[in-house]
Design an enzyme around this catalytic site. Structure first.
Site, PDB file in Angstrom:
ATOM      1  N   ARG A 105       0.879  -1.184   0.000  1.00 59.12           N
ATOM      2  CA  ARG A 105       0.000   0.000   0.000  1.00 59.12           C
ATOM      3  C   ARG A 105       0.906   1.220   0.000  1.00 59.12           C
ATOM      4  NH1 ARG A 105      -5.342   1.321   3.503  1.00 59.12           N
ATOM      5  NH2 ARG A 105      -6.087  -0.063   1.847  1.00 59.12           N
ATOM      6  N   GLN A 117      -9.826  -4.087  -3.688  1.00 63.36           N
ATOM      7  CA  GLN A 117     -11.162  -3.640  -3.299  1.00 63.36           C
ATOM      8  C   GLN A 117     -12.162  -3.996  -4.398  1.00 63.36           C
ATOM      9  OE1 GLN A 117     -12.119  -1.912  -0.280  1.00 63.36           O
ATOM     10  NE2 GLN A 117     -14.052  -2.613  -1.099  1.00 63.36           N
ATOM     11  N   ARG A 136     -13.474  -8.857   1.239  1.00 62.93           N
ATOM     12  CA  ARG A 136     -12.042  -8.602   1.021  1.00 62.93           C
ATOM     13  C   ARG A 136     -11.254  -9.874   1.356  1.00 62.93           C
ATOM     14  NH1 ARG A 136     -10.050  -3.427   1.265  1.00 62.93           N
ATOM     15  NH2 ARG A 136      -8.134  -4.453   0.607  1.00 62.93           N
ATOM     16  N   HIS A 150      -7.189   0.698  -6.556  1.00 63.61           N
ATOM     17  CA  HIS A 150      -7.397  -0.218  -5.416  1.00 63.61           C
ATOM     18  C   HIS A 150      -8.038  -1.513  -5.947  1.00 63.61           C
ATOM     19  CE1 HIS A 150      -7.584  -1.560  -1.416  1.00 63.61           C
ATOM     20  NE2 HIS A 150      -8.459  -0.738  -0.877  1.00 63.61           N
ATOM     21  N   CYS A 165     -16.481   1.321   0.475  1.00 70.03           N
ATOM     22  CA  CYS A 165     -15.302   0.468   0.728  1.00 70.03           C
ATOM     23  C   CYS A 165     -14.850   0.535   2.178  1.00 70.03           C
ATOM     24  CB  CYS A 165     -14.166   0.862  -0.203  1.00 70.03           C
ATOM     25  SG  CYS A 165     -13.631   2.559   0.061  1.00 70.03           S
ATOM     26  N   ASP A 168     -17.424   6.621  -1.686  1.00 69.68           N
ATOM     27  CA  ASP A 168     -16.204   6.543  -0.866  1.00 69.68           C
ATOM     28  C   ASP A 168     -15.943   7.944  -0.314  1.00 69.68           C
ATOM     29  OD1 ASP A 168     -13.794   5.740   0.299  1.00 69.68           O
ATOM     30  OD2 ASP A 168     -12.643   5.839  -1.578  1.00 69.68           O
TER      31      ASP A 168
HETATM   32  N1   CP Z   1     -11.220  -0.448   2.152  1.00 72.13           N
HETATM   33  C1   CP Z   1      -9.960  -0.503   2.632  1.00 72.13           C
HETATM   34  O1   CP Z   1      -8.993  -0.719   1.921  1.00 72.13           O
HETATM   35  O2   CP Z   1      -9.865  -0.300   3.979  1.00 72.13           O
HETATM   36  P1   CP Z   1      -8.529  -0.124   4.836  1.00 72.13           P
HETATM   37  O3   CP Z   1      -7.963   1.230   4.526  1.00 72.13           O
HETATM   38  O4   CP Z   1      -8.992  -0.245   6.259  1.00 72.13           O
HETATM   39  O5   CP Z   1      -7.570  -1.207   4.455  1.00 72.13           O
HETATM   40  N1  NVA Z   2     -10.099   6.524  -1.175  1.00 74.17           N
HETATM   41  C1  NVA Z   2      -9.688   6.092   0.141  1.00 74.17           C
HETATM   42  C2  NVA Z   2      -9.818   4.614   0.249  1.00 74.17           C
HETATM   43  C3  NVA Z   2      -9.406   4.018   1.567  1.00 74.17           C
HETATM   44  C4  NVA Z   2      -9.527   2.529   1.571  1.00 74.17           C
HETATM   45  C5  NVA Z   2      -8.275   6.554   0.412  1.00 74.17           C
HETATM   46  O1  NVA Z   2      -7.441   6.449  -0.492  1.00 74.17           O
HETATM   47  O2  NVA Z   2      -8.011   7.020   1.509  1.00 74.17           O
END
Ligand code: CP
Ligand code: NVA
Length: 305
Positions: free
Chosen positions: A107, A137, A292, A134, A264, A225
């Site tokens: 990430r 997701q 997930r 993502h 999400c 989101d």
């Molecule tokens: N939706 C998602 O990726 O959540 P987290 O940021 O908690 O991993």
């Molecule tokens: N769009 C959000 C998703 C988190 C899972 C972010 O990038 O913070």
């Protein structure tokens, strides 16, 4: 462990349409196995390295738990806890990890950086979220929609809010599964043109609008989101103003009496979605979060088998 040409999963369209369905079918099987207590330890003795430059609840816990259930092991590597945080180049991090672990999930902020990891890895790299995408997701989202709607045919989905990483991967995933998608974002916060082009090349035809009511009307699924993604905290004031009118609230849902609501997570109640909607029986956000686990176990098993 090294595969001369590992398969990476940086974007949802790194798999073909057929492969995507294979992974989703495997996710169904693994979900059933987990629910019935049937052992499914295909990754016995294998290790996943997980690099995190941003916080996470779902991604971290679902990947780690998933590896345990598959008979393997996962290592949490906070970016500031490994030498990456002190300036060790990503390419060296990747080459080193490749000599130890069987697969890496990362990430990161910049999407280019997950590509650097992949270019220097002899094991599969999985994108656990970048500023642009993502895909894990999206896998879970598609599994959830298929469960909820019984398939993808004639399913109409509205993405409402920010054209962000989650939205961009979802637009591609919707094209790959031939769903009818409308995206409603404020001007200046749309899905990147290159993503819309890719969706069209994959046979999709997303409708793009600045009108949330147009998108929501008669939708089967309404998906949103956060308005302020990780790393955009300084833009809070300007974003809050830009997204006014894009909240998924009960008034908006009146235009879609049969719609289920997806997010999400994490959600910011009172911003992109109301507490009332997320707590209502329209909301399938925790089924989505659970998926997930099943979707990523399938992905890992598929990549490593
Ligand atoms: N939706 C998602 O990726 O959540 P987290 O940021 O908690 O991993
Ligand atoms: N769009 C959000 C998703 C988190 C899972 C972010 O990038 O913070």
């Amino acid at each position: 462990p090294s595969d001369p040409e590992p398969r990476h999963f940086l974007e949802i369209d790194d798999v073909s349409h057929e492969e995507l369905l294979e992974v989703l079918d495997l996710a169904d099987d693994l979900k059933h196995a987990q629910q019935t207590g049937e052992p499914h330890e295909a990754l016995d003795g294998q290790t996943l390295g997980m690099i995190f430059q941003k916080p996470s609840t779902r991604t971290r816990v679902s990947f780690e738990t998933g590896m345990t259930q598959l008979g393997g092991h996962a290592i949490f590597l906070g970016a500031d806890d490994i030498q990456l945080g002190r300036g060790e180049p990503l390419k060296d991090t990747s080459r080193t990890l490749s000599r130890y672990v069987d697969v890496v999930m990362a990430r990161l902020f910049k999407h280019d950086n997950v590509e650097v990891l992949a270019a220097n890895s002899s094991v599969p790299i999985v994108n656990g979220l970048t500023d642009d995408a993502h895909p894990c997701q999206t896998l879970a989202d598609l599994l959830t929609i298929r469960e909820q709607e019984g398939g993808f045919d004639d399913v109409s989905v509205a993405w409402i809010g920010d054209g962000n990483n989650v939205g961009q991967s979802f637009v591609i995933g919707a094209a790959m599964t031939d769903m009818d998608l409308t995206v409603a974002t404020p001007e200046g916060y749309g899905i990147d043109d290159s993503v819309i082009d890719r969706a069209q090349e994959l046979g999709g035809d997303p409708t793009v609008t600045n009108d949330p009511v147009e998108a929501a009307t008669d939708a089967d699924i309404i998906y949103t989101d956060v308005w302020i993604s990780m790393g955009q905290e300084d833009e809070r004031d300007v974003r809050m103003e830009a997204f006014e009118g894009f909240q998924v609230c009960s008034d908006l849902l009146e235009h879609a009496p049969g719609a289920s609501v997806m997010h999400c997570l994490p959600a910011h109640r009172g911003e992109e979605i109301t507490d009332e909607v997320i707590e209502s029986d329209r909301s399938i956000v925790f089924d989505q979060a659970e998926n997930r686990l099943h979707a990523q176990k399938a992905l890992l098993q598929w990549l490593l088998d």
